[in-house]
Design a protein around this motif. Structure first.
Motif, PDB file in Angstrom:
ATOM      1  N   ALA A  28     -30.828  26.773  22.436  1.00  0.00           N
ATOM      2  CA  ALA A  28     -30.350  26.606  21.059  1.00  0.00           C
ATOM      3  C   ALA A  28     -29.245  25.559  20.992  1.00  0.00           C
ATOM      4  CB  ALA A  28     -29.850  27.943  20.516  1.00  0.00           C
ATOM      5  N   ALA A  29     -28.347  25.564  21.991  1.00  0.00           N
ATOM      6  CA  ALA A  29     -27.251  24.586  22.025  1.00  0.00           C
ATOM      7  C   ALA A  29     -27.793  23.173  22.191  1.00  0.00           C
ATOM      8  CB  ALA A  29     -26.287  24.922  23.169  1.00  0.00           C
ATOM      9  N   TYR A  30     -28.803  23.011  23.040  1.00  0.00           N
ATOM     10  CA  TYR A  30     -29.426  21.691  23.226  1.00  0.00           C
ATOM     11  C   TYR A  30     -30.009  21.174  21.908  1.00  0.00           C
ATOM     12  CZ  TYR A  30     -32.701  18.114  24.810  1.00  0.00           C
ATOM     13  OH  TYR A  30     -33.393  16.922  24.957  1.00  0.00           O
ATOM     14  N   THR A  31     -30.701  22.047  21.194  1.00  0.00           N
ATOM     15  CA  THR A  31     -31.288  21.658  19.904  1.00  0.00           C
ATOM     16  C   THR A  31     -30.206  21.226  18.932  1.00  0.00           C
ATOM     17  OG1 THR A  31     -33.104  23.222  20.244  1.00  0.00           O
ATOM     18  CG2 THR A  31     -32.737  22.446  18.003  1.00  0.00           C
ATOM     19  N   ARG A  32     -29.111  21.995  18.882  1.00  0.00           N
ATOM     20  CA  ARG A  32     -28.006  21.672  17.965  1.00  0.00           C
ATOM     21  C   ARG A  32     -27.340  20.351  18.337  1.00  0.00           C
ATOM     22  NH1 ARG A  32     -26.099  21.521  13.017  1.00  0.00           N
ATOM     23  NH2 ARG A  32     -23.819  21.719  12.895  1.00  0.00           N
ATOM     24  N   VAL A  33     -27.102  20.127  19.619  1.00  0.00           N
ATOM     25  CA  VAL A  33     -26.471  18.876  20.064  1.00  0.00           C
ATOM     26  C   VAL A  33     -27.348  17.674  19.709  1.00  0.00           C
ATOM     27  CG1 VAL A  33     -25.786  17.531  22.097  1.00  0.00           C
ATOM     28  CG2 VAL A  33     -25.103  19.926  21.901  1.00  0.00           C
ATOM     29  N   LYS A  34     -28.664  17.796  19.949  1.00  0.00           N
ATOM     30  CA  LYS A  34     -29.581  16.703  19.607  1.00  0.00           C
ATOM     31  C   LYS A  34     -29.586  16.437  18.111  1.00  0.00           C
ATOM     32  CE  LYS A  34     -32.060  14.699  21.851  1.00  0.00           C
ATOM     33  NZ  LYS A  34     -31.885  13.396  22.545  1.00  0.00           N
ATOM     34  N   GLN A  35     -29.489  17.503  17.305  1.00  0.00           N
ATOM     35  CA  GLN A  35     -29.450  17.320  15.854  1.00  0.00           C
ATOM     36  C   GLN A  35     -28.209  16.533  15.434  1.00  0.00           C
ATOM     37  OE1 GLN A  35     -27.947  20.408  13.548  1.00  0.00           O
ATOM     38  NE2 GLN A  35     -29.090  19.924  11.690  1.00  0.00           N
ATOM     39  N   LEU A  36     -27.061  16.900  15.979  1.00  0.00           N
ATOM     40  CA  LEU A  36     -25.809  16.213  15.631  1.00  0.00           C
ATOM     41  C   LEU A  36     -25.844  14.758  16.091  1.00  0.00           C
ATOM     42  CD1 LEU A  36     -23.220  19.022  16.517  1.00  0.00           C
ATOM     43  CD2 LEU A  36     -23.977  18.295  14.235  1.00  0.00           C
ATOM     44  N   GLU A  37     -26.430  14.495  17.251  1.00  0.00           N
ATOM     45  CA  GLU A  37     -26.535  13.122  17.744  1.00  0.00           C
ATOM     46  C   GLU A  37     -27.447  12.281  16.856  1.00  0.00           C
ATOM     47  OE1 GLU A  37     -25.870  14.035  22.525  1.00  0.00           O
ATOM     48  OE2 GLU A  37     -27.822  13.402  21.778  1.00  0.00           O
ATOM     49  N   MET A  38     -28.552  12.856  16.426  1.00  0.00           N
ATOM     50  CA  MET A  38     -29.460  12.135  15.533  1.00  0.00           C
ATOM     51  C   MET A  38     -28.812  11.864  14.183  1.00  0.00           C
ATOM     52  SD  MET A  38     -33.010  14.163  16.436  1.00  0.00           S
ATOM     53  CE  MET A  38     -33.950  13.354  15.126  1.00  0.00           C
ATOM     54  N   LEU A  39     -28.038  12.835  13.695  1.00  0.00           N
ATOM     55  CA  LEU A  39     -27.314  12.649  12.425  1.00  0.00           C
ATOM     56  C   LEU A  39     -26.281  11.542  12.544  1.00  0.00           C
ATOM     57  CD1 LEU A  39     -26.759  13.632   9.530  1.00  0.00           C
ATOM     58  CD2 LEU A  39     -25.141  15.299  10.501  1.00  0.00           C
ATOM     59  N   GLN A  40     -25.572  11.515  13.676  1.00  0.00           N
ATOM     60  CA  GLN A  40     -24.573  10.473  13.900  1.00  0.00           C
ATOM     61  C   GLN A  40     -25.217   9.087  13.984  1.00  0.00           C
ATOM     62  OE1 GLN A  40     -22.399  10.881  17.568  1.00  0.00           O
ATOM     63  NE2 GLN A  40     -20.716   9.595  16.884  1.00  0.00           N
ATOM     64  N   GLN A  41     -26.354   8.987  14.666  1.00  0.00           N
ATOM     65  CA  GLN A  41     -27.069   7.716  14.760  1.00  0.00           C
ATOM     66  C   GLN A  41     -27.555   7.251  13.395  1.00  0.00           C
ATOM     67  OE1 GLN A  41     -30.183   8.439  17.597  1.00  0.00           O
ATOM     68  NE2 GLN A  41     -28.784   8.617  19.336  1.00  0.00           N
ATOM     69  N   HIS A  42     -28.031   8.206  12.590  1.00  0.00           N
ATOM     70  CA  HIS A  42     -28.495   7.881  11.239  1.00  0.00           C
ATOM     71  C   HIS A  42     -27.350   7.346  10.384  1.00  0.00           C
ATOM     72  CE1 HIS A  42     -30.871   8.122   7.588  1.00  0.00           C
ATOM     73  NE2 HIS A  42     -29.912   8.847   7.021  1.00  0.00           N
ATOM     74  N   GLN A  43     -26.191   7.983  10.480  1.00  0.00           N
ATOM     75  CA  GLN A  43     -25.026   7.546   9.711  1.00  0.00           C
ATOM     76  C   GLN A  43     -24.555   6.168  10.160  1.00  0.00           C
ATOM     77  OE1 GLN A  43     -22.333  10.820  10.381  1.00  0.00           O
ATOM     78  NE2 GLN A  43     -23.088  11.992   8.626  1.00  0.00           N
ATOM     79  N   GLN A  44     -24.606   5.920  11.464  1.00  0.00           N
ATOM     80  CA  GLN A  44     -24.209   4.604  11.982  1.00  0.00           C
ATOM     81  C   GLN A  44     -25.156   3.513  11.503  1.00  0.00           C
ATOM     82  OE1 GLN A  44     -24.113   5.263  16.213  1.00  0.00           O
ATOM     83  NE2 GLN A  44     -22.027   6.102  16.197  1.00  0.00           N
ATOM     84  N   ARG A  45     -26.455   3.810  11.464  1.00  0.00           N
ATOM     85  CA  ARG A  45     -27.421   2.818  10.961  1.00  0.00           C
ATOM     86  C   ARG A  45     -27.202   2.532   9.470  1.00  0.00           C
ATOM     87  NH1 ARG A  45     -31.228   5.502  14.424  1.00  0.00           N
ATOM     88  NH2 ARG A  45     -31.883   6.807  12.676  1.00  0.00           N
ATOM     89  N   ASN A  46     -26.901   3.587   8.720  1.00  0.00           N
ATOM     90  CA  ASN A  46     -26.641   3.400   7.290  1.00  0.00           C
ATOM     91  C   ASN A  46     -25.389   2.559   7.060  1.00  0.00           C
ATOM     92  OD1 ASN A  46     -28.884   4.824   6.526  1.00  0.00           O
ATOM     93  ND2 ASN A  46     -27.788   6.748   6.131  1.00  0.00           N
ATOM     94  N   ALA A  47     -24.363   2.825   7.871  1.00  0.00           N
ATOM     95  CA  ALA A  47     -23.111   2.070   7.755  1.00  0.00           C
ATOM     96  C   ALA A  47     -23.348   0.594   8.105  1.00  0.00           C
ATOM     97  CB  ALA A  47     -22.051   2.666   8.666  1.00  0.00           C
ATOM     98  N   ALA A  48     -24.146   0.363   9.140  1.00  0.00           N
ATOM     99  CA  ALA A  48     -24.457  -1.022   9.536  1.00  0.00           C
ATOM    100  C   ALA A  48     -25.258  -1.728   8.466  1.00  0.00           C
ATOM    101  CB  ALA A  48     -25.224  -1.021  10.857  1.00  0.00           C
ATOM    102  N   THR A  49     -26.160  -1.013   7.799  1.00  0.00           N
ATOM    103  CA  THR A  49     -26.964  -1.600   6.724  1.00  0.00           C
ATOM    104  C   THR A  49     -26.110  -1.982   5.536  1.00  0.00           C
ATOM    105  OG1 THR A  49     -28.859  -0.243   7.411  1.00  0.00           O
ATOM    106  CG2 THR A  49     -28.950  -1.207   5.214  1.00  0.00           C
ATOM    107  N   LEU A  50     -25.134  -1.100   5.198  1.00  0.00           N
ATOM    108  CA  LEU A  50     -24.249  -1.371   4.060  1.00  0.00           C
ATOM    109  C   LEU A  50     -23.358  -2.587   4.340  1.00  0.00           C
ATOM    110  CD1 LEU A  50     -23.185   2.286   3.111  1.00  0.00           C
ATOM    111  CD2 LEU A  50     -24.673   0.732   1.805  1.00  0.00           C
TER     112      LEU A  50
END
Length: 337
Positions: A313-335
């Motif tokens: 469960a912890a692995y799943t949660r960590v991967k989710q947070l990492e994917m969310l962080q990557q998504h936010q970084q891509r959005n910031a770079a696009t802006l």
């Protein structure tokens, strides 16, 4: 007021739908494991031919997909199934490696279940996440974060502890444990290769399932012979009994249904929720198995289960947070661009 009431009703309907879909996944998945175990090693059935059972499950799944394909052509407004030709040589050549992995995955899975108890079944197949991380690096050259590696290390510790405790019981089987590990390895490989294979069938999951089951029907035949199951089947006293084939067909329907409800749960919720649901389901399945079979387990054995469940469960949660962080970084770079 009316808008608030409509919004409230919409949310209630949404959560009720999610509840029933998750419950359907739990019931189908747990039923599948218990039905397969009953067929393989119960006192009444005790088939002793796990690869033949795997082959028959593929036959049932292929028959269902074939019927759905024909019905969708005849009644397109009622049934929907993607168009495709499983007998196309080019498609067969491209999907054969994945079908080999699929055959190994379900074959090793049923071989493992024939030797181990249902209570130990989850622990025996708990290394899928670890293999996924290793193979992702070896095949795709994608690195994994330190936090995820810590979770994987905890899963390995839980697995080792579970095997150590299970080895103290008379029900322990090294063959069952090894087949469980092989099943986890095949599943990890299958998951990585599926994304590539989907491009050959226009991203249609059901078409891929149809082809895999059909091709696996052929691949299982020599394995059944090599495993010495022909003699077992010829000597099996209930082979022509109607209740036996009814039970086998139920197992086949369960095998097909688990694929359907898994896709449905992911569609209604998300891949993350499905992973969490699967982890919680495994916990419930273990508890039910110990009660149903009157298995008395030590505190350390239960600790191994808890370690694997929490680490997964912890692995799943960590991967989710990492994917969310990557998504936010891509959005910031696009802006900024």
């Amino acid at each position: 007021m009316y808008q608030n009431l409509e919004e409230h009703n919409r949310l209630v309907n949404k959560y009720l739908k999610i509840f029933f879909v998750v419950a359907l996944y739990w019931c189908t998945s747990i039923l599948t494991v218990f039905v397969n175990k009953h067929l393989l090693s119960s006192d009444t059935v005790n088939l002793g031919a796990p690869l033949f059972m795997s082959w028959y499950q593929c036959v049932v799944s292929t028959a269902i997909c074939f019927c759905m394909s024909r019905l969708s052509r005849r009644y397109p407004s009622v049934f929907t199934f993607p168009e495709g030709n499983p007998l196309d040589i080019d498609t067969f050549r491209k999907l054969l490696p994945l079908s080999v992995l699929y055959t190994l995955m379900i074959g090793a899975n049923n071989l493992s279940l024939s030797f181990v108890t249902v209570a130990f079944y989850y622990i025996g197949r708990s290394l899928t996440t670890v293999f996924s991380v290793v193979l992702t690096y070896v095949i795709l050259r994608q690195r994994t974060s330190f936090k995820c590696l810590l979770c994987c290390a905890a899963i390995v510790v839980g697995f080792w502890l579970g095997v150590d405790q299970e080895s103290l019981t008379i029900a322990f089987s090294w063959r069952g444990t090894i087949f469980g590990v092989l099943s986890s390895l095949a599943l990890a490989m299958y998951s990585i290769q599926t994304k590539k294979a989907l491009s050959y069938v226009n991203q249609e999951i059901w078409l891929l399932s149809y082809y895999n089951n059909l091709y696996s029907m052929l691949l299982f035949l020599p394995l059944i012979i090599l495993n010495g199951e022909l003699g077992t089947l010829l000597a099996y006293q209930h082979f022509w009994a109607p209740w036996f084939w009814a039970a086998m067909t139920l197992s086949g329907f369960c095998g097909f249904a688990i694929g359907f409800v898994t896709a449905l749960e992911i569609k209604v919720t998300s891949p993350l929720t499905h992973n969490i649901s699967g982890t919680a389901k495994a916990c419930a399945q273990t508890v039910i198995a110990t009660q149903y079979y009157n298995d008395v387990r030590s505190a350390i054995w239960w600790t191994s289960n808890i370690v694997v469940l929490l680490a997964s469960a912890a692995y799943t949660r960590v991967k989710q947070l990492e994917m969310l962080q990557q998504h936010q970084q891509r959005n910031a770079a696009t802006l900024k661009a």
